[in-house]
Each structure stands twice: as C-alpha cells, then as structure tokens.
Design a protein around this motif. Structure first.
Motif, PDB file in Angstrom:
ATOM      1  N   ASN A   1       3.601  -1.266   7.254  1.00  0.00           N
ATOM      2  CA  ASN A   1       3.500  -0.280   8.132  1.00  0.00           C
ATOM      3  C   ASN A   1       2.039  -0.048   8.691  1.00  0.00           C
ATOM      4  O   ASN A   1       1.130   0.647   8.390  1.00  0.00           O
ATOM      5  CB  ASN A   1       3.905   0.933   7.552  1.00  0.00           C
ATOM      6  CG  ASN A   1       4.082   2.309   8.519  1.00  0.00           C
ATOM      7  OD1 ASN A   1       3.276   2.334   9.604  1.00  0.00           O
ATOM      8  ND2 ASN A   1       4.996   3.012   8.114  1.00  0.00           N
ATOM      9  N   GLY A   2       1.847  -0.401  10.119  1.00  0.00           N
ATOM     10  CA  GLY A   2       0.638  -0.192  10.894  1.00  0.00           C
ATOM     11  C   GLY A   2       0.158   1.411  11.162  1.00  0.00           C
ATOM     12  O   GLY A   2      -0.907   1.530  11.005  1.00  0.00           O
TER      13      GLY A   2
ATOM     14  N   TYR B   1      -6.525  -2.415   1.507  1.00  0.00           N
ATOM     15  CA  TYR B   1      -5.361  -1.666   1.892  1.00  0.00           C
ATOM     16  C   TYR B   1      -4.592  -2.566   2.569  1.00  0.00           C
ATOM     17  O   TYR B   1      -4.790  -3.223   3.584  1.00  0.00           O
ATOM     18  CB  TYR B   1      -5.494  -0.332   2.295  1.00  0.00           C
ATOM     19  CG  TYR B   1      -4.186   0.203   2.732  1.00  0.00           C
ATOM     20  CD1 TYR B   1      -3.470   1.074   1.794  1.00  0.00           C
ATOM     21  CD2 TYR B   1      -3.553   0.083   4.173  1.00  0.00           C
ATOM     22  CE1 TYR B   1      -2.340   1.681   2.248  1.00  0.00           C
ATOM     23  CE2 TYR B   1      -2.344   0.796   4.241  1.00  0.00           C
ATOM     24  CZ  TYR B   1      -1.781   1.354   3.325  1.00  0.00           C
ATOM     25  OH  TYR B   1      -0.637   1.860   3.917  1.00  0.00           O
ATOM     26  N   ASN B   2      -3.358  -2.721   2.032  1.00  0.00           N
ATOM     27  CA  ASN B   2      -2.483  -3.787   2.809  1.00  0.00           C
ATOM     28  C   ASN B   2      -0.866  -3.217   2.764  1.00  0.00           C
ATOM     29  O   ASN B   2      -0.506  -2.831   1.977  1.00  0.00           O
ATOM     30  CB  ASN B   2      -2.409  -5.193   1.944  1.00  0.00           C
ATOM     31  CG  ASN B   2      -1.335  -6.287   2.689  1.00  0.00           C
ATOM     32  OD1 ASN B   2      -1.640  -6.398   4.205  1.00  0.00           O
ATOM     33  ND2 ASN B   2      -0.609  -6.523   2.217  1.00  0.00           N
ATOM     34  N   ASP B   3      -0.461  -3.012   4.047  1.00  0.00           N
ATOM     35  CA  ASP B   3       1.065  -2.555   4.116  1.00  0.00           C
ATOM     36  C   ASP B   3       1.471  -2.822   5.363  1.00  0.00           C
ATOM     37  O   ASP B   3       0.673  -3.214   6.368  1.00  0.00           O
ATOM     38  CB  ASP B   3       1.016  -1.154   3.925  1.00  0.00           C
ATOM     39  CG  ASP B   3       2.418  -0.617   3.792  1.00  0.00           C
ATOM     40  OD1 ASP B   3       2.815  -0.588   2.550  1.00  0.00           O
ATOM     41  OD2 ASP B   3       2.856   0.040   4.769  1.00  0.00           O
TER      42      ASP B   3
ATOM     43  N   ASP C   1      -7.567   3.949   8.184  1.00  0.00           N
ATOM     44  CA  ASP C   1      -8.778   3.522   8.668  1.00  0.00           C
ATOM     45  C   ASP C   1      -9.493   4.894   9.386  1.00  0.00           C
ATOM     46  O   ASP C   1     -10.416   4.838   9.299  1.00  0.00           O
ATOM     47  CB  ASP C   1      -8.324   2.568   9.839  1.00  0.00           C
ATOM     48  CG  ASP C   1      -9.521   1.948  10.428  1.00  0.00           C
ATOM     49  OD1 ASP C   1     -10.492   1.637   9.929  1.00  0.00           O
ATOM     50  OD2 ASP C   1      -9.656   1.501  11.684  1.00  0.00           O
TER      51      ASP C   1
ATOM     52  N   ASN D   1       0.424   3.634   8.725  1.00  0.00           N
ATOM     53  CA  ASN D   1      -0.418   3.942   7.407  1.00  0.00           C
ATOM     54  C   ASN D   1      -1.704   3.263   7.370  1.00  0.00           C
ATOM     55  O   ASN D   1      -2.698   3.886   7.156  1.00  0.00           O
ATOM     56  CB  ASN D   1       0.431   3.472   6.244  1.00  0.00           C
ATOM     57  CG  ASN D   1       1.470   4.148   6.070  1.00  0.00           C
ATOM     58  OD1 ASN D   1       1.733   5.380   6.391  1.00  0.00           O
ATOM     59  ND2 ASN D   1       2.411   4.012   4.989  1.00  0.00           N
ATOM     60  N   ALA D   2      -1.769   1.914   7.716  1.00  0.00           N
ATOM     61  CA  ALA D   2      -3.197   1.384   7.857  1.00  0.00           C
ATOM     62  C   ALA D   2      -4.113   2.069   8.797  1.00  0.00           C
ATOM     63  O   ALA D   2      -5.454   2.406   8.631  1.00  0.00           O
ATOM     64  CB  ALA D   2      -2.971  -0.115   8.395  1.00  0.00           C
ATOM     65  N   ASN D   3      -3.451   2.536   9.983  1.00  0.00           N
ATOM     66  CA  ASN D   3      -4.287   3.317  11.024  1.00  0.00           C
ATOM     67  C   ASN D   3      -4.633   4.623  10.319  1.00  0.00           C
ATOM     68  O   ASN D   3      -5.982   5.073  10.525  1.00  0.00           O
ATOM     69  CB  ASN D   3      -3.342   3.434  12.188  1.00  0.00           C
ATOM     70  CG  ASN D   3      -4.384   3.813  13.312  1.00  0.00           C
ATOM     71  OD1 ASN D   3      -5.534   3.520  13.439  1.00  0.00           O
ATOM     72  ND2 ASN D   3      -3.979   4.959  13.987  1.00  0.00           N
TER      73      ASN D   3
ATOM     74  N   PHE E   1      -0.703   4.619  -0.875  1.00  0.00           N
ATOM     75  CA  PHE E   1      -2.002   4.409  -1.615  1.00  0.00           C
ATOM     76  C   PHE E   1      -2.202   5.255  -3.224  1.00  0.00           C
ATOM     77  O   PHE E   1      -3.447   5.261  -3.474  1.00  0.00           O
ATOM     78  CB  PHE E   1      -3.214   4.563  -0.721  1.00  0.00           C
ATOM     79  CG  PHE E   1      -4.275   3.511  -0.769  1.00  0.00           C
ATOM     80  CD1 PHE E   1      -4.189   2.269  -1.401  1.00  0.00           C
ATOM     81  CD2 PHE E   1      -5.474   4.011  -0.533  1.00  0.00           C
ATOM     82  CE1 PHE E   1      -5.215   1.325  -1.244  1.00  0.00           C
ATOM     83  CE2 PHE E   1      -6.581   3.287  -0.775  1.00  0.00           C
ATOM     84  CZ  PHE E   1      -6.255   1.813  -0.974  1.00  0.00           C
TER      85      PHE E   1
ATOM     86  N   GLY F   1       0.660  -1.084   0.076  1.00  0.00           N
ATOM     87  CA  GLY F   1      -0.182   0.117  -0.005  1.00  0.00           C
ATOM     88  C   GLY F   1       0.686   1.225   0.127  1.00  0.00           C
ATOM     89  O   GLY F   1       0.535   2.146  -0.606  1.00  0.00           O
TER      90      GLY F   1
END
Length: 91
Positions: A57-58, A53-55, A65, A60-62, A34, A31
């Motif tokens: 790095n938590g 979305y997949n990465d 979200d 970025n995911a947060n 993105f 991701g």
C-alpha cells in the motif's frame, strides 16, 4: 496509529519477544500499520541502526515517509481548520 488489515496489531506483543536483541536492521516485510515495530522497546535493541518499512500500500508508505519530517507534516496539517488549536476560531 490505526488498525489495518492483517491483524498484527493484535499479536504484536506476542511477536516482539521473538526478535533478537542484537539486530542492526529491522525490516517489516508486510508493514501494514507497523504495529510490531511500535510495540518494540527500542532501548532493548541498542545495535539497531536501520529500520525498513515495506508494504504494498503506497499510501501507508507515504504516511510513514511524511512522519519522518514532523515539522513539515505539522505545518501542512495545521492549514486545515479542524487541526487548529484552541477551537475559538470563527469562519
């Protein structure tokens, strides 16, 4: 958004034409920030129902979200003085 290690921001306009127009699910396997998804004209993908979305790095995911709940995100950000509108507030 912002640039991120990996460089797809620079080549996203080149990648997008290779994405089939009849997809129902878009999965960004690495991701980053993105950018490939953001460069897609979603009106050209009428069957698109799910975006993943997949990465690694938590953080970025947060971030993404949190962006799903825009009103709550804005409420939280507006608590910080640098985010207040108007600029006339005094300490």
């Amino acid at each position: 958004m912002i640039s991120y290690i990996g460089g797809k921001a620079r080549i996203s306009k080149w990648i997008v034409p290779f994405i089939p127009r009849d997809i129902e699910t878009y999965v960004e396997t690495f991701g980053g920030m993105f950018w490939v998804f953001f460069k897609m004209d979603l009106s050209k993908y009428p069957n698109l129902k799910t975006v993943v979305y997949n990465d690694f790095n938590g953080l970025n995911a947060n971030l993404f979200d949190c962006c799903n709940d825009y009103d709550r995100l804005w409420d939280e950000l507006s608590k910080y003085p640098c985010q207040q509108l108007g600029g006339t507030e005094t300490p």
